[in-house]
Design a protein around this motif. Structure first.
Motif, mmCIF file in Angstrom:
data_model
loop_
_atom_site.group_PDB
_atom_site.id
_atom_site.type_symbol
_atom_site.label_atom_id
_atom_site.label_comp_id
_atom_site.label_asym_id
_atom_site.label_seq_id
_atom_site.Cartn_x
_atom_site.Cartn_y
_atom_site.Cartn_z
ATOM 1 N N UNK A 29 11.017 26.936 29.644
ATOM 2 C CA UNK A 29 12.351 27.279 29.139
ATOM 3 C C UNK A 29 13.413 26.402 29.792
ATOM 4 N N UNK A 30 13.326 26.219 31.106
ATOM 5 C CA UNK A 30 14.280 25.366 31.819
ATOM 6 C C UNK A 30 14.141 23.917 31.359
ATOM 7 N N UNK A 31 12.930 23.483 31.083
ATOM 8 C CA UNK A 31 12.689 22.111 30.641
ATOM 9 C C UNK A 31 13.209 21.891 29.224
ATOM 10 N N UNK A 32 12.934 22.817 28.353
ATOM 11 C CA UNK A 32 13.298 22.646 26.947
ATOM 12 C C UNK A 32 14.764 22.976 26.669
ATOM 13 N N UNK A 68 10.421 5.071 36.840
ATOM 14 C CA UNK A 68 11.651 4.276 36.959
ATOM 15 C C UNK A 68 12.656 4.628 35.861
ATOM 16 N N UNK A 69 12.176 5.075 34.715
ATOM 17 C CA UNK A 69 13.063 5.426 33.601
ATOM 18 C C UNK A 69 13.730 6.788 33.783
ATOM 19 N N UNK A 70 13.130 7.642 34.602
ATOM 20 C CA UNK A 70 13.633 9.021 34.701
ATOM 21 C C UNK A 70 14.086 9.428 36.092
ATOM 22 N N UNK A 77 17.779 17.055 36.188
ATOM 23 C CA UNK A 77 17.315 18.260 35.510
ATOM 24 C C UNK A 77 16.089 17.939 34.662
ATOM 25 N N UNK A 78 15.182 18.895 34.623
ATOM 26 C CA UNK A 78 13.954 18.720 33.856
ATOM 27 C C UNK A 78 14.261 18.516 32.376
ATOM 28 N N UNK A 108 12.886 15.510 30.037
ATOM 29 C CA UNK A 108 12.169 15.771 28.791
ATOM 30 C C UNK A 108 12.820 15.058 27.618
ATOM 31 N N UNK A 109 14.144 15.129 27.541
ATOM 32 C CA UNK A 109 14.863 14.487 26.439
ATOM 33 C C UNK A 109 14.670 12.965 26.479
#
Length: 142
Positions: free
Chosen positions: A14-17, A56-58, A63-64, A68-69
């Motif tokens: 839920x926190x990730x999405x 390296x990209x993230x 925030x998770x 994810x996005x």
């Protein structure tokens, strides 16, 4: 114990999405603390699941949900890109024909790759339609 893990997994997802909001950072509620902990757990899961080039990209994301996005956009594309990919794959599906040197298995494999890619983009594909398309791709000798 199993129920507890399921609940934690649901919270992490839920926190990730959906992300989360902390209204007053100086006065955290129990829910805020749980969300922060789930965010940390989700970040760790993502960091452990990817290689150093992707990291390296993230690595600048806090925030998770941001991670994810960014991963979704990198690997699936934006809505416009997904739509264009879907359009191209549907076109490939409609013009698909069996090549002279193809076996039935090779032909079916090419069809299945297109169908799987469409499904990965969220397209609903009916198995009967796939079977019909496969039969339509076959030359008259079959």
């Amino acid at each position: 114990m199993k129920m507890y893990l399921s609940s934690i997994n649901d919270q992490i997802w839920d926190v990730t999405e959906n992300d989360y909001v902390i209204i007053d950072p100086t006065n955290l509620t129990n829910n805020d603390k749980e969300n922060k902990q789930c965010n940390t757990m989700a970040l760790n899961i993502n960091y452990n699941a990817i290689d150093s080039k992707v990291f390296e990209q993230i690595k600048d994301c806090e925030r998770a949900s941001e991670v994810w996005k960014r991963l979704e956009e990198t690997y699936e594309g934006t809505l416009a890109v997904k739509s264009a990919k879907s359009y191209i794959l549907k076109d490939k599906l409609t013009i698909l024909k069996m090549k002279d040197d193809d076996s039935i298995l090779e032909m079916f494999h090419r069809l299945q790759v297109i169908v799987n890619n469409l499904k990965a983009l969220g397209e609903k594909i009916n198995d009967d339609d796939v079977s019909h398309q496969f039969l339509m791709c076959l030359p008259p000798r079959f």
